[in-house]
Design a protein around this motif. Structure first.
Motif, PDB file in Angstrom:
ATOM      1  N   LEU A 124       0.827  -1.208   0.000  1.00 42.57           N
ATOM      2  CA  LEU A 124       0.000   0.000   0.000  1.00 42.57           C
ATOM      3  C   LEU A 124       0.861   1.258   0.000  1.00 42.57           C
ATOM      4  CD1 LEU A 124      -2.724  -1.063   2.608  1.00 42.57           C
ATOM      5  CD2 LEU A 124      -3.054  -0.786   0.144  1.00 42.57           C
ATOM      6  N   GLN A 125       1.911   1.254   0.826  1.00 43.34           N
ATOM      7  CA  GLN A 125       2.778   2.431   0.921  1.00 43.34           C
ATOM      8  C   GLN A 125       3.456   2.741  -0.404  1.00 43.34           C
ATOM      9  OE1 GLN A 125       3.073   4.374   3.869  1.00 43.34           O
ATOM     10  NE2 GLN A 125       3.882   5.749   2.284  1.00 43.34           N
ATOM     11  N   ARG A 126       3.974   1.688  -1.074  1.00 40.48           N
ATOM     12  CA  ARG A 126       4.654   1.919  -2.350  1.00 40.48           C
ATOM     13  C   ARG A 126       3.671   2.434  -3.400  1.00 40.48           C
ATOM     14  NH1 ARG A 126       8.676   2.003  -1.320  1.00 40.48           N
ATOM     15  NH2 ARG A 126      10.091   0.274  -1.771  1.00 40.48           N
ATOM     16  N   ALA A 127       2.456   1.915  -3.402  1.00 38.58           N
ATOM     17  CA  ALA A 127       1.450   2.393  -4.355  1.00 38.58           C
ATOM     18  C   ALA A 127       1.095   3.851  -4.101  1.00 38.58           C
ATOM     19  CB  ALA A 127       0.208   1.515  -4.280  1.00 38.58           C
ATOM     20  N   ALA A 142      -9.559   0.094   2.854  1.00 37.74           N
ATOM     21  CA  ALA A 142      -9.830   1.519   2.640  1.00 37.74           C
ATOM     22  C   ALA A 142      -9.465   2.342   3.866  1.00 37.74           C
ATOM     23  CB  ALA A 142     -11.303   1.712   2.279  1.00 37.74           C
ATOM     24  N   LEU A 143      -9.802   1.848   5.049  1.00 41.03           N
ATOM     25  CA  LEU A 143      -9.471   2.571   6.286  1.00 41.03           C
ATOM     26  C   LEU A 143      -7.973   2.641   6.512  1.00 41.03           C
ATOM     27  CD1 LEU A 143     -12.299   1.158   8.587  1.00 41.03           C
ATOM     28  CD2 LEU A 143     -12.087   3.513   7.723  1.00 41.03           C
ATOM     29  N   GLN A 144      -7.265   1.541   6.220  1.00 40.43           N
ATOM     30  CA  GLN A 144      -5.810   1.559   6.353  1.00 40.43           C
ATOM     31  C   GLN A 144      -5.199   2.566   5.386  1.00 40.43           C
ATOM     32  OE1 GLN A 144      -3.865  -2.229   5.741  1.00 40.43           O
ATOM     33  NE2 GLN A 144      -1.947  -1.521   6.634  1.00 40.43           N
ATOM     34  N   LEU A 145      -5.752   2.630   4.189  1.00 38.64           N
ATOM     35  CA  LEU A 145      -5.256   3.583   3.192  1.00 38.64           C
ATOM     36  C   LEU A 145      -5.499   5.019   3.648  1.00 38.64           C
ATOM     37  CD1 LEU A 145      -3.908   3.397   0.411  1.00 38.64           C
ATOM     38  CD2 LEU A 145      -6.178   3.558  -0.616  1.00 38.64           C
ATOM     39  N   LEU A 146      -6.642   5.278   4.264  1.00 36.85           N
ATOM     40  CA  LEU A 146      -6.940   6.620   4.768  1.00 36.85           C
ATOM     41  C   LEU A 146      -5.967   7.028   5.862  1.00 36.85           C
ATOM     42  CD1 LEU A 146     -10.829   6.437   4.831  1.00 36.85           C
ATOM     43  CD2 LEU A 146      -9.460   8.050   3.497  1.00 36.85           C
ATOM     44  N   GLU A 147      -5.570   6.056   6.690  1.00 34.53           N
ATOM     45  CA  GLU A 147      -4.586   6.338   7.737  1.00 34.53           C
ATOM     46  C   GLU A 147      -3.240   6.723   7.148  1.00 34.53           C
ATOM     47  OE1 GLU A 147      -4.364   2.858  10.107  1.00 34.53           O
ATOM     48  OE2 GLU A 147      -6.409   3.028  10.900  1.00 34.53           O
ATOM     49  N   LYS A 154      -1.855  14.743  -2.006  1.00 34.34           N
ATOM     50  CA  LYS A 154      -2.539  14.266  -3.202  1.00 34.34           C
ATOM     51  C   LYS A 154      -3.472  13.120  -2.825  1.00 34.34           C
ATOM     52  CE  LYS A 154      -0.836  14.128  -7.939  1.00 34.34           C
ATOM     53  NZ  LYS A 154       0.241  13.654  -8.828  1.00 34.34           N
ATOM     54  N   SER A 155      -4.698  13.143  -3.342  1.00 32.97           N
ATOM     55  CA  SER A 155      -5.615  12.051  -3.036  1.00 32.97           C
ATOM     56  C   SER A 155      -5.122  10.762  -3.691  1.00 32.97           C
ATOM     57  CB  SER A 155      -7.025  12.384  -3.522  1.00 32.97           C
ATOM     58  OG  SER A 155      -7.033  12.566  -4.928  1.00 32.97           O
ATOM     59  N   VAL A 156      -5.413   9.646  -3.041  1.00 30.86           N
ATOM     60  CA  VAL A 156      -4.948   8.338  -3.517  1.00 30.86           C
ATOM     61  C   VAL A 156      -5.954   7.785  -4.511  1.00 30.86           C
ATOM     62  CG1 VAL A 156      -4.335   6.000  -2.835  1.00 30.86           C
ATOM     63  CG2 VAL A 156      -3.816   7.923  -1.305  1.00 30.86           C
ATOM     64  N   PRO A 157      -5.520   7.449  -5.754  1.00 29.09           N
ATOM     65  CA  PRO A 157      -6.463   6.913  -6.737  1.00 29.09           C
ATOM     66  C   PRO A 157      -6.787   5.453  -6.447  1.00 29.09           C
ATOM     67  CG  PRO A 157      -4.262   6.968  -7.687  1.00 29.09           C
ATOM     68  CD  PRO A 157      -4.154   7.584  -6.320  1.00 29.09           C
ATOM     69  N   VAL A 158      -8.074   5.122  -6.450  1.00 29.57           N
ATOM     70  CA  VAL A 158      -8.487   3.747  -6.190  1.00 29.57           C
ATOM     71  C   VAL A 158      -9.575   3.333  -7.167  1.00 29.57           C
ATOM     72  CG1 VAL A 158      -7.955   3.979  -3.716  1.00 29.57           C
ATOM     73  CG2 VAL A 158     -10.311   4.309  -4.521  1.00 29.57           C
ATOM     74  N   GLU A 187     -20.412   7.952   4.671  1.00 28.35           N
ATOM     75  CA  GLU A 187     -20.165   8.224   6.091  1.00 28.35           C
ATOM     76  C   GLU A 187     -18.752   8.717   6.384  1.00 28.35           C
ATOM     77  OE1 GLU A 187     -21.149   4.566   7.983  1.00 28.35           O
ATOM     78  OE2 GLU A 187     -23.286   4.676   7.426  1.00 28.35           O
ATOM     79  N   LEU A 188     -17.889   8.782   5.386  1.00 30.14           N
ATOM     80  CA  LEU A 188     -16.503   9.213   5.608  1.00 30.14           C
ATOM     81  C   LEU A 188     -16.437  10.703   5.946  1.00 30.14           C
ATOM     82  CD1 LEU A 188     -14.287   7.475   2.886  1.00 30.14           C
ATOM     83  CD2 LEU A 188     -14.387   6.988   5.336  1.00 30.14           C
ATOM     84  N   ASP A 189     -15.591  11.042   6.930  1.00 27.31           N
ATOM     85  CA  ASP A 189     -15.412  12.449   7.299  1.00 27.31           C
ATOM     86  C   ASP A 189     -14.580  13.193   6.257  1.00 27.31           C
ATOM     87  OD1 ASP A 189     -16.864  12.138   9.628  1.00 27.31           O
ATOM     88  OD2 ASP A 189     -15.099  11.578  10.807  1.00 27.31           O
ATOM     89  N   HIS A 190     -13.560  12.508   5.696  1.00 30.33           N
ATOM     90  CA  HIS A 190     -12.683  13.169   4.729  1.00 30.33           C
ATOM     91  C   HIS A 190     -12.541  12.301   3.480  1.00 30.33           C
ATOM     92  CE1 HIS A 190     -11.608  16.133   7.747  1.00 30.33           C
ATOM     93  NE2 HIS A 190     -11.374  15.146   8.593  1.00 30.33           N
ATOM     94  N   PRO A 191     -13.621  12.175   2.709  1.00 31.41           N
ATOM     95  CA  PRO A 191     -13.590  11.304   1.537  1.00 31.41           C
ATOM     96  C   PRO A 191     -12.626  11.789   0.452  1.00 31.41           C
ATOM     97  CG  PRO A 191     -15.593  12.628   1.551  1.00 31.41           C
ATOM     98  CD  PRO A 191     -14.925  12.847   2.867  1.00 31.41           C
ATOM     99  N   GLU A 192     -12.233  13.070   0.551  1.00 31.48           N
ATOM    100  CA  GLU A 192     -11.345  13.616  -0.490  1.00 31.48           C
ATOM    101  C   GLU A 192      -9.953  12.989  -0.457  1.00 31.48           C
ATOM    102  OE1 GLU A 192     -10.800  15.972   3.220  1.00 31.48           O
ATOM    103  OE2 GLU A 192     -12.538  15.299   2.058  1.00 31.48           O
ATOM    104  N   ALA A 193      -9.604  12.289   0.622  1.00 32.34           N
ATOM    105  CA  ALA A 193      -8.291  11.642   0.705  1.00 32.34           C
ATOM    106  C   ALA A 193      -8.177  10.491  -0.285  1.00 32.34           C
ATOM    107  CB  ALA A 193      -8.028  11.137   2.120  1.00 32.34           C
TER     108      ALA A 193
END
Length: 472
Positions: A124-127, A142-147, A154-158, A187-193
């Motif tokens: 995940l980190q390398r991506a 998804a939650l781990q990626l948000l962390e 820059k927002s992470v493309p998924v 329900e996400l507080d910061h979906p822009e991430a």
């Protein structure tokens, strides 16, 4: 000239010209095994361009924006990556090492997608570092990626992996339902991430009809994501694009009919009368369908021409209307014609009850995918072993190097009309997609097979074997 080796009921391989040239050159085969050991995976990637073109032509004919991603897990060689890049393809990666090797090989981050079923933090980190699209399978990912996402960065493309809710589609371990994903992002507080740029799905099997159903579902999901502020750019239907190893449908159907009629305990066709998962005269679902009529381009054309559930639009029209690119991730189908495995005969002998055996310098994981067997006839290389004079016809099973009773390379019985002996060479055709690498094992501390690229009569060792065998 009749084959020097064939199944008791033949399943004759379709061969590329380079494969024919190789097996008709016994000295070259002997030299290759002498230098690199047995077994040896030999590659020529030229057929990949044809296979890609068949898919692209089908999409272009329907006016669909389309891109192909090579499923890296199907073949670990770096030469396959090079060929995919040369053809303008992307690469689908399923592990940290696959991603790292692609980046080091020069594949642009925009041409990569990470689809690993289980993703390590390092992956995940390398991506994230390289802004590579991640296919998210579940909300924990998804939650781990948000962390990991940097605040204000820059927002992470998924791409969100979709598990179909259609009753026409069998249950799957991959992905989540449309509603589960929509509820999560609402329900996400910061979906822009996270920037949802695609919808991805993985289907088992090779049904075009099922893919048409889920493509419509994925496009409707894309519409709903757009309303949440996530404009979807692509839908990726994964792999499972059919190919055919055999040309003769009569051989294929005849084999299953004969197998169904085989008396219990009769080993005239298979080891210990193995039915290979079949319960009748139809091909077993435990195996790849080694003969298929509808493959690649024509198969894709039928999917794109399929009508939506209300009958008003085709899948192609739905894609065009939304300006969404269709992607796919073939492995086996792109590598069709790109690989062959050579091995040397170690011995001939009889089992304790008199059944004849041919021992090979290889193990069963080196010519096998997840299915019950590889239903394609190998080739005995002409003149590669002892002179045929004085040799008697032979009928038996191919066994391998692992010290277990069921260490059988292929489970069918084979005939050698002019005999077989130690030192002969056998070629397994068209093993480039999955058969070489997907379950290969170095148990007993036996080395993994080397991989070479054939250039005329010269062989070049693939870089994967120079940077550390097995990491790919």
């Amino acid at each position: 000239m009749p084959p020097l080796m064939h199944g008791t009921l033949p399943l004759t391989a379709r061969l590329e010209p380079w494969m024919k040239n190789l097996v008709e050159d016994p000295q070259l085969c002997k030299d290759l095994l002498s230098e690199y050991g047995s077994p040896l995976n030999v590659h020529d990637y030229s057929a990949m361009g044809r296979n890609i073109a068949q898919l692209r032509d089908a999409a272009a004919g329907q006016g669909v924006d389309f891109q192909v991603y090579l499923a890296r897990k199907a073949n670990k060689t770096l030469g396959a990556i090079d060929k995919a890049m040369a053809e303008g393809c992307g690469v689908d990666v399923a592990s940290f090492h696959e991603l790292e090797q692609c980046l080091q090989r020069g594949v642009s981050p925009e041409s990569l997608i990470v689809t690993a079923a289980v993703k390590s933090r390092a992956l995940l980190q390398r991506a994230v570092e390289h802004h590579v699209v991640l296919s998210l399978d579940n909300t924990d990912e998804a939650l781990q990626l948000l962390e990991m996402a940097k605040p204000g960065g820059k927002s992470v493309p998924v791409a969100l992996r979709l598990a179909s809710g259609s009753p026409q589609i069998p249950p799957t371990r991959f992905g989540l339902s449309t509603q589960t994903w929509l509820d999560f992002f609402a329900e996400l507080d910061h979906p822009e991430a996270i920037s949802v740029t695609g919808v991805h799905f993985h289907l088992n099997g090779y049904s075009g009809e099922q893919r048409a159903v889920v493509l419509q579902e994925a496009l409707e999901f894309a519409d709903a994501l757009g309303q949440l502020g996530h404009p979807v750019k692509f839908v990726d239907m994964g792999g499972g694009i059919p190919m055919s190893y055999l040309d003769d449908s009569n051989q294929w159907n005849g084999f299953w009919q004969a197998l169904a009629e085989l008396p219990e305990g009769d080993e005239s066709l298979t080891w210990k009368s193995d039915r290979l998962g079949a319960t009748g005269p139809q091909p077993s679902t435990a195996l790849y369908p080694y003969h298929q009529q509808l493959i690649r381009g024509p198969w894709l054309e039928q999917i794109l021409a399929a009508c939506s559930s209300d009958g008003t639009q085709s899948i192609a029209q739905m894609l065009r209307a939304r300006g969404i690119q269709l992607r796919c991730e073939p492995g086996r189908s792109l590598l069709d014609g790109c690989g062959l495995t050579l091995t040397e005969v170690a011995f001939t002998k009889q089992r304790s009850d008199g059944v004849s055996l041919v021992g090979l310098h290889m193990n069963r994981t080196q010519c096998r995918s997840a299915g019950a067997d590889f239903l394609v006839d190998p080739i005995l290389v002409t003149g590669a072993g002892r002179h045929a004079q004085g040799r008697s016809p032979y009928s038996g099973f191919l066994v391998g190097a692992y010290c277990i009773e069921e260490e059988v390379i292929l489970r069918r019985r084979f005939e050698f009309p002019q005999g077989v002996s130690k030192g002969d060479i056998i070629a397994f055709p068209n093993t480039g997609g999955y058969l070489m690498h997907i379950i290969e094992s170095a148990s007993h501390q036996l080395p993994l097979a080397k991989n070479v690229r054939l250039e005329g009569s010269q062989a070049v060792l693939d870089d994967i074997d120079q940077i550390g065998a097995g990491l790919g």
